[in-house]
Structures are given as C-alpha cells and as structure tokens.
Design an enzyme around this catalytic site. Structure first.
Site, short mmCIF file in Angstrom:
data_model
loop_
_atom_site.label_atom_id
_atom_site.label_comp_id
_atom_site.label_asym_id
_atom_site.label_seq_id
_atom_site.Cartn_x
_atom_site.Cartn_y
_atom_site.Cartn_z
N ARG A 164 -38.36 25.39 -30.24
CA ARG A 164 -37.98 24.00 -30.46
C ARG A 164 -38.32 23.10 -29.26
NH1 ARG A 164 -32.06 25.85 -32.44
NH2 ARG A 164 -32.70 27.64 -31.16
N GLU B 204 -23.00 31.25 -38.16
CA GLU B 204 -24.11 30.39 -37.75
C GLU B 204 -24.24 29.23 -38.73
OE1 GLU B 204 -26.05 30.70 -34.76
OE2 GLU B 204 -24.17 31.79 -34.61
N GLN C 199 -37.03 42.88 -23.78
CA GLN C 199 -36.92 42.81 -25.24
C GLN C 199 -38.31 42.47 -25.79
OE1 GLN C 199 -34.88 39.45 -26.97
NE2 GLN C 199 -34.24 40.60 -28.78
N LYS D 8 -38.64 28.53 -22.47
CA LYS D 8 -37.50 27.60 -22.46
C LYS D 8 -36.64 27.68 -21.20
CE LYS D 8 -33.95 28.09 -25.36
NZ LYS D 8 -33.20 27.90 -26.62
N ALA E 194 -32.44 35.74 -21.93
CA ALA E 194 -33.53 34.83 -21.54
C ALA E 194 -34.88 35.29 -22.09
CB ALA E 194 -33.59 34.75 -20.02
N ALA E 195 -34.87 35.90 -23.27
CA ALA E 195 -36.13 36.46 -23.79
C ALA E 195 -36.81 35.55 -24.80
CB ALA E 195 -35.87 37.83 -24.42
N ALA F 230 -60.38 -3.50 19.74
CA ALA F 230 -60.36 -3.69 18.28
C ALA F 230 -61.76 -3.56 17.70
CB ALA F 230 -59.79 -5.06 17.95
N ASN G 38 -19.32 27.75 -30.99
CA ASN G 38 -19.55 28.89 -30.11
C ASN G 38 -20.44 28.45 -28.95
OD1 ASN G 38 -20.29 31.31 -28.94
ND2 ASN G 38 -21.69 31.89 -30.61
N TYR H 214 -54.48 5.11 8.40
CA TYR H 214 -54.47 6.52 8.01
C TYR H 214 -54.48 7.38 9.27
CZ TYR H 214 -55.91 11.12 6.55
OH TYR H 214 -55.96 12.48 6.37
C1 UD1 Z 1 -26.72 30.81 -30.22
C2 UD1 Z 1 -25.56 31.39 -31.04
C3 UD1 Z 1 -24.71 30.24 -31.55
C4 UD1 Z 1 -24.22 29.42 -30.39
C5 UD1 Z 1 -25.36 28.94 -29.49
C6 UD1 Z 1 -24.80 28.34 -28.22
C7 UD1 Z 1 -26.33 33.49 -32.08
C8 UD1 Z 1 -26.78 34.13 -33.33
N1 UD1 Z 1 -26.10 32.17 -32.13
O1 UD1 Z 1 -27.51 30.04 -31.09
O2 UD1 Z 1 -23.63 30.73 -32.29
O3 UD1 Z 1 -23.49 28.29 -30.86
O4 UD1 Z 1 -26.20 30.05 -29.11
O5 UD1 Z 1 -25.77 27.75 -27.43
O6 UD1 Z 1 -26.17 34.14 -31.07
N2 UD1 Z 1 -32.56 35.15 -27.06
C9 UD1 Z 1 -33.10 36.35 -26.68
N3 UD1 Z 1 -33.61 37.18 -27.63
C10 UD1 Z 1 -33.59 36.87 -28.95
C11 UD1 Z 1 -33.01 35.64 -29.34
C12 UD1 Z 1 -32.51 34.80 -28.37
O7 UD1 Z 1 -33.13 36.67 -25.50
O8 UD1 Z 1 -34.05 37.70 -29.75
C13 UD1 Z 1 -32.01 34.26 -26.03
C14 UD1 Z 1 -32.70 32.91 -25.94
O9 UD1 Z 1 -33.76 32.95 -24.98
C15 UD1 Z 1 -31.58 31.99 -25.51
C16 UD1 Z 1 -30.33 32.66 -26.05
O10 UD1 Z 1 -30.68 33.98 -26.36
O11 UD1 Z 1 -31.49 31.89 -24.09
C17 UD1 Z 1 -29.77 31.98 -27.29
O12 UD1 Z 1 -30.76 31.98 -28.30
P1 UD1 Z 1 -31.02 30.71 -29.19
O13 UD1 Z 1 -32.12 31.00 -30.12
O14 UD1 Z 1 -31.13 29.51 -28.36
O15 UD1 Z 1 -29.64 30.68 -30.02
P2 UD1 Z 1 -28.98 29.46 -30.72
O16 UD1 Z 1 -29.67 29.14 -31.97
O17 UD1 Z 1 -28.83 28.34 -29.75
CA CA Z 2 -29.54 27.95 -27.74
#
Ligand code: UD1
Ligand code: CA
Length: 462
Positions: A16, A155, A73, A23, A10-11, A423, A170, A366
């Site tokens: 997007r 990817e 992170q 997010k 969740a970092a 009234a 994935n 009111y």
């Molecule tokens: C990722 C997967 C992809 C998969 C998809 C599913 C990788 C390289 N790709 O892509 O194969 O189909 O999820 O939804 O893993 N995050 C961090 N630190 C970082 C980068 C990301 O904590 O440095 C967290 C984001 O906050 C997010 C999650 O990891 O919650 C996934 O990252 P995101 O950038 O959304 O990956 P996708 O491009 O969706």
């Molecule tokens: Ca994602």
C-alpha cells in the site's frame, strides 16, 4: 522476573506504500520506522529480540545490525506465519513474549511496560494492546462479550456489520506466554478473507483451550498509529514531530512556530537557542546554547557551538564555532569549519575549508579546499580555484591577510601572513609575508577616445 522476549514483524513488502523502499524502512523524523520500534523495544529492557525479515531482509539487517537477531520469512503468508518463523530461536523458551509490528513507529517503551504489567496482573496467557479509534478503518476489531470480556480479534475484511462498528482496535502489539504462543500458532489456519495465517487468531485459540486472554486499552490512540500508506506516514511524522518539538521546548529551546519546524529525532539543541519557523534540522545535528536559527535554514549533521547565528542558510556536515555567523543564503558543505567570531555573509559557499577566528568572508565567495588563518578579510566575489578538471588542490592563507574583491586564487597556493592581494587579481604564485600581489593587466586610458566615434561628429546626436 521471568525472561522477556520481543518479536518485531518486518517482513512485509508494504504494497500500500506503492514504493521501491520496503515499508518498515520508510523514515519518520529521520529514523526508519522499524528502528523507532526497535529503539523503544530496547528501552523496555528485554532479554532477547528477534526481528522477522523477508522483503528487503538485507537492508533491514544492515540498518539494525547486531541490535537484533533475525528470522527469515520466505513467503509473506500472514502475521501468524511470520511469528512462527522465530520458533527455532525462541520456541522452547520459558517466559513472556512481546510481539510488535515494524510499522507502528509511535509506540513507546512505557506502553510496552504497562502491557507486560497488565498481562501479569491478569494472569493472562495472551494480552492484546488496544485503543479506541474514532475511525478504526483498516484495523482489526476487538470483540468483547456482554460483560466486557475479550472473545477474539476480527480483521476488518472478515468482520460482520456489527463487528465492523466496534471502535476498539487492535494496535498489533501483544504479550504472550511464550509456550502458549507457539502452541497456538500451529493451530492457526488461513481460512479467512485474505487467505493469510493471522496472528490475531491466536487469541481465540488460547481462549478455547481454557487460557485467560486479556485486552489492555491504552488511553491514547495516536500512539498506536499503524503506517500502511503515505497518508498514515505523513500523520505519523506529524505526531512524532509534535512529540520531538514539545520535548525541546520543555528543555528550554524557543520554537517560534513549532508547526513548521522539522527536527529529526537525533538532533540535540541546548537551552536558550531560538529556532524560527520553516527550519529543517536533520540527522545528528547538534546546536549549542544561545544560538539563533532563522527561517528557511537547513542544518544536516551540523555542529554549532554556542551563540551561533544562522540566517536562511544551509549547513551540512560542517562545524561553526561560538559567536560565528552565516547568511543569508549561504552554504556550508562537508568539512567546512568556521572559527570563533568568524563571519560568513551572503551567497558564499564553503567546502572542506577551515576559516580562522574573526576572519570575514562577506559576499559572493567560493572557498574550497583551503585553510584560512585568523583576522583575514576576504573581499567580495573571491574564488578559491581548487580544481583543474582532474585534481583538487589546497590553498593556505596566513593570519591578518587581505584578499581584494574579485580575485581568483589558483591552488596550490601559500599566502603568508600579513599578505595582500589587490582586487581583480588572478594569483598563481605564493605571496611572501607583508607583500602585496597585483596580478592583472595595468590600466591604460585612451584619451579623447570619444573623438574617434562617428557619433562625436553627428550634430543631431550632440
Ligand atoms: C495488522 C493486524 C490488525 C491490526 C494492525 C495494527 C493481523 C492479521 N492484523 O493488520 O489486526 O489492527 O496490524 O497495525 O495481524 N508482516 C510480516 N509477514 C507477513 C505479514 C505481515 O512480517 O506475512 C509484517 C508487516 O511487515 C508489518 C506487520 O507484520 O510490519 C503488520 O502487517 P500488516 O500487513 O501491516 O497488517 P495490518 O493489515 O496492518
Ligand atoms: Ca499495518
């Protein structure tokens, strides 16, 4: 059973989403995405949960509190790099580790359980949860060999044309042997299209070292939806809404038009209540049985007892006792409590006030900062004047009183039981029991006033 850990990613900033809000904090049916994920992870009954935070770390930690431990992170160098940040906390542990993204709010504990079971049955060191998507755009692709054995995850941005054509995607959920995971993470490089350390590369690394890798394909793609932008957020909300509404209907609630009925995940509704379309039920709203919630109503953290009828009205942080009713077009604001069989009619606003049983506040009124007893009739257009521009004051109205239409009750004020207000009065003093207060200029009739008008002497006009 060996120990089980979970890592929630969740970092990320969520570029997007084009949002000030991080997010994973965006809400789906009244709960932040990362909270949905954590709730399901909790339900799977794991031994330790670590959430990786970076962007918005404080906000995420505030929201989830001590339900999770946290790893920080600092720079978002990729999902593999993210998981590596948990090494200090779980790196030396023995057992299995579930990794899940904070942006996949629809996944369920049941699916996590199935993934663990499959992983163990296969004797795997790493198992990825997959699904078949009609349109896998944006997701990593699962690459299998001729006999269907998983080779790696690629990817989208690194995929060849053939790889990109693969529909199996994935979901971003994995189960790892913990020691194998951290060992492999140290070997992940960032030599790819995005220059990131991909968690997905762990699969290939484990396989090359002779470990068994597996892929468990779940039957339902929609559960694995990853939310990267607002379009996917709306889609996730729609799917979650359908899930919530279906459950209410299965539990005995009638939804006349479920497609337009928005019910947050923490809302409770008892059986035999009917909810029309175009209704929003938000927050921790609780509704008893045999209630009727009409179109265009919005209930926010409201509590309705049984047999309550709401017609196109707003009820926020307020309580309605059984057999009371409101609307159309009225508004209960925080700390309004409406007694049993009490009636709140059209265009009324009630704030921080208790309305006793069977009392009627029918029209254009009111009521703010007041305590009304039972069996009172409040006429049309009454204003409880509670504010002098600086302070708020309270009004008490005793049982069986009668407040005439178009009156102003200027607080602080005590109206004893069985009192009357004529009234059009502006009441500034307390009224004793059984008394009637009239506080308005006495009517004067100017007889033959007509004769004073020039018009009266104009033959043409007459
Ligand atoms: C990722 C997967 C992809 C998969 C998809 C599913 C990788 C390289 N790709 O892509 O194969 O189909 O999820 O939804 O893993 N995050 C961090 N630190 C970082 C980068 C990301 O904590 O440095 C967290 C984001 O906050 C997010 C999650 O990891 O919650 C996934 O990252 P995101 O950038 O959304 O990956 P996708 O491009 O969706
Ligand atoms: Ca994602």
């Amino acid at each position: 059973m060996s120990s089980r850990y979970a890592v929630i990613l969740a970092a990320g900033q969520g570029t997007r989403m084009k949002s000030k809000l991080y997010k994973v904090l965006h809400q789906v049916c009244g709960r932040a995405m990362v909270d949905h994920v954590l709730t399901q992870v909790e339900a799977a009954g794991l031994d330790q949960i670590v959430t990786i935070v970076g962007h918005g770390a404080e906000a995420v930690e505030d929201l989830l509190g001590d339900r999770s431990e946290y790893a920080f992170q600092e720079e978002q160098l990729g999902t593999g790099h993210a998981v590596l940040q948990t090494e200090k906390i779980i790196g030396d542990k023995e057992g299995m580790t579930l990794v899940v993204s904070g942006d996949t709010p629809l996944l369920t504990a049941k699916t996590f359980e199935k993934l663990f079971a499959y992983h163990q049955a296969k004797g795997a060191k790493a198992t990825v949860l997959t699904a078949k998507a009609d349109d896998p755009t944006g997701y990593g692709r699962i690459i299998r060999n001729d006999i269907g054995i998983v080779e790696k995850i690629v990817e989208q941005k690194d995929a060849t044309k053939e790889e990109a054509a693969v529909k199996e995607m994935n979901t971003g959920v994995y189960c790892f042997d913990n020691a194998t995971l951290f060992n492999a993470l140290h070997q992940v490089t960032n030599h790819n299209a995005q220059g990131e350390y991909y968690l997905t590369d762990v699969m290939e690394i484990v396989k090359a070292a002779g470990g068994i890798i597996a892929a468990y394909q779940m039957p339902n793609f929609s559960e694995s939806l990853g939310v990267n932008d607002r379009v996917a957020l709306a889609k996730a909300t729609q799917i979650m809404q359908e899930r919530i509404n279906t459950q209410h209907m299965r539990d005995g609630v009638t939804l006349i038009d479920p497609a337009t009925t928005h019910i947050d995940i923490d809302v409770k509704i008892a059986p035999d209540t009917i909810v029309e379309g175009e209704v929003n039920l938000k927050g921790h709203t609780e509704i008893g049985s045999d209630c009727y919630i009409g179109s265009l109503s919005e209930l926010v953290d409201a509590k309705l007892h049984d047999h309550v009828h709401v017609t196109s009205s707003t009820v926020e942080e307020a309580e309605m006792m059984s057999h009371s009713d409101i609307g159309p077009n009225s508004h209960l604001r925080p700390k309004a409590v409406i007694g049993e069989e009490a009636h709140i009619g059209n265009f009324c606003e009630i704030k921080n006030a208790t309305i006793g049983a069977r009392t009627k506040v029918g029209h254009l009124t009111y009521v703010g900062d007041a305590t009304l007893g039972t069996d009172i009739n409040v006429g049309c257009g009454v204003v409880f004047v509670n504010y002098d521009g600086v302070q708020k004051f309270h009004t008490n109205v005793g049982d069986h009183s009668f407040i005439g239409s178009n009156s102003n009750l200027i607080a602080p004020l005590d109206l004893a039981q069985h009192s009357f207000v004529a009234a059009g009065s502006t009441i500034t003093d307390d009224i004793p029991e059984h008394a009637m207060a009239i506080a308005r200029a006495r009517q004067v009739n100017k007889n033959d006033y007509w004769q004073k008008l020039p018009l009266a002497h104009d033959q043409n006009w007459l």
